[in-house]
Design an enzyme around this catalytic site. Structure first.
Site, PDB file in Angstrom:
ATOM      1  N   ASP A 204      57.119 -94.524  44.929  1.00 16.51           N
ATOM      2  CA  ASP A 204      56.067 -94.843  45.896  1.00 16.51           C
ATOM      3  C   ASP A 204      55.521 -96.245  45.647  1.00 16.51           C
ATOM      4  O   ASP A 204      54.978 -96.540  44.591  1.00 16.51           O
ATOM      5  CB  ASP A 204      54.949 -93.807  45.822  1.00 16.51           C
ATOM      6  CG  ASP A 204      55.457 -92.403  46.125  1.00 16.51           C
ATOM      7  OD1 ASP A 204      56.177 -92.240  47.123  1.00 16.51           O
ATOM      8  OD2 ASP A 204      55.143 -91.473  45.356  1.00 16.51           O
TER       9      ASP A 204
ATOM     10  N   ASP B 277      60.205 -97.549  40.282  1.00 20.69           N
ATOM     11  CA  ASP B 277      59.179 -96.603  40.696  1.00 20.69           C
ATOM     12  C   ASP B 277      59.506 -96.229  42.141  1.00 20.69           C
ATOM     13  O   ASP B 277      60.162 -96.999  42.852  1.00 20.69           O
ATOM     14  CB  ASP B 277      57.801 -97.268  40.588  1.00 20.69           C
ATOM     15  CG  ASP B 277      56.683 -96.378  41.098  1.00 20.69           C
ATOM     16  OD1 ASP B 277      56.663 -95.184  40.747  1.00 20.69           O
ATOM     17  OD2 ASP B 277      55.847 -96.880  41.867  1.00 20.69           O
TER      18      ASP B 277
END
Length: 149
Positions: A10, A8
């Site tokens: 952020d 991922d």
């Protein structure tokens, strides 16, 4: 078939400050380069999968996202890390309707599987939200790591 480390963005690659799209606001997490290099040396492809609802909300454009992404990839490359591809979802159900790519849906993961001949059972996903882990679970990725800060 290849194995991949799905990351991922952020909260894992950078500190999640909410709708980050400017280079000056992007701060790498203190562990990401060491972690990515470690897995790359073990033969994993490095693939980023990121929801970018700020595009759907009109906070920034796909071009803004691409500028930041190209800069981010360059910073990895400067440290000898090759990011195979960055997949992103520019949608949000409240603004653009339901899509197949927004996590916890599996669209980005399955696109990567097809494009790079990835064995998901031998792959790893690291995320900081339950939606990341749920996407990995639905796609049957072999190892799922929830890393909260």
């Amino acid at each position: 078939m290849k194995k991949a480390l799905f990351l991922d963005r952020d909260g894992i690659i950078n500190i999640d400050k909410g709708y980050v799209y400017k280079i000056e606001d992007f701060v790498f997490t203190d562990f990401i380069f060491e972690l990515a290099l470690q897995y790359q040396q073990k033969g994993y492809l490095i693939i980023v999968i990121t929801n970018q609802a700020g595009i759907a909300r009109g906070y920034y454009t796909i071009e803004d996202f691409n500028v930041l992404t190209n800069w981010m990839i360059k910073k990895f490359h400067e440290r000898g890390i090759y990011v195979t591809k960055v997949y992103f979802c520019p949608h949000h159900p409240d603004f653009t309707g339901v899509c197949r790519c927004r996590k916890p849906n599996t669209g980005m993961i399955l696109d990567a599987k097809r494009e790079f001949d990835i064995d998901l059972k031998k792959s790893i996903l690291i995320g900081d939200k339950e939606s990341d882990i749920e996407a990995g679970r639905r796609a049957e990725i072999g190892e799922l790591i929830l890393r909260k800060h």
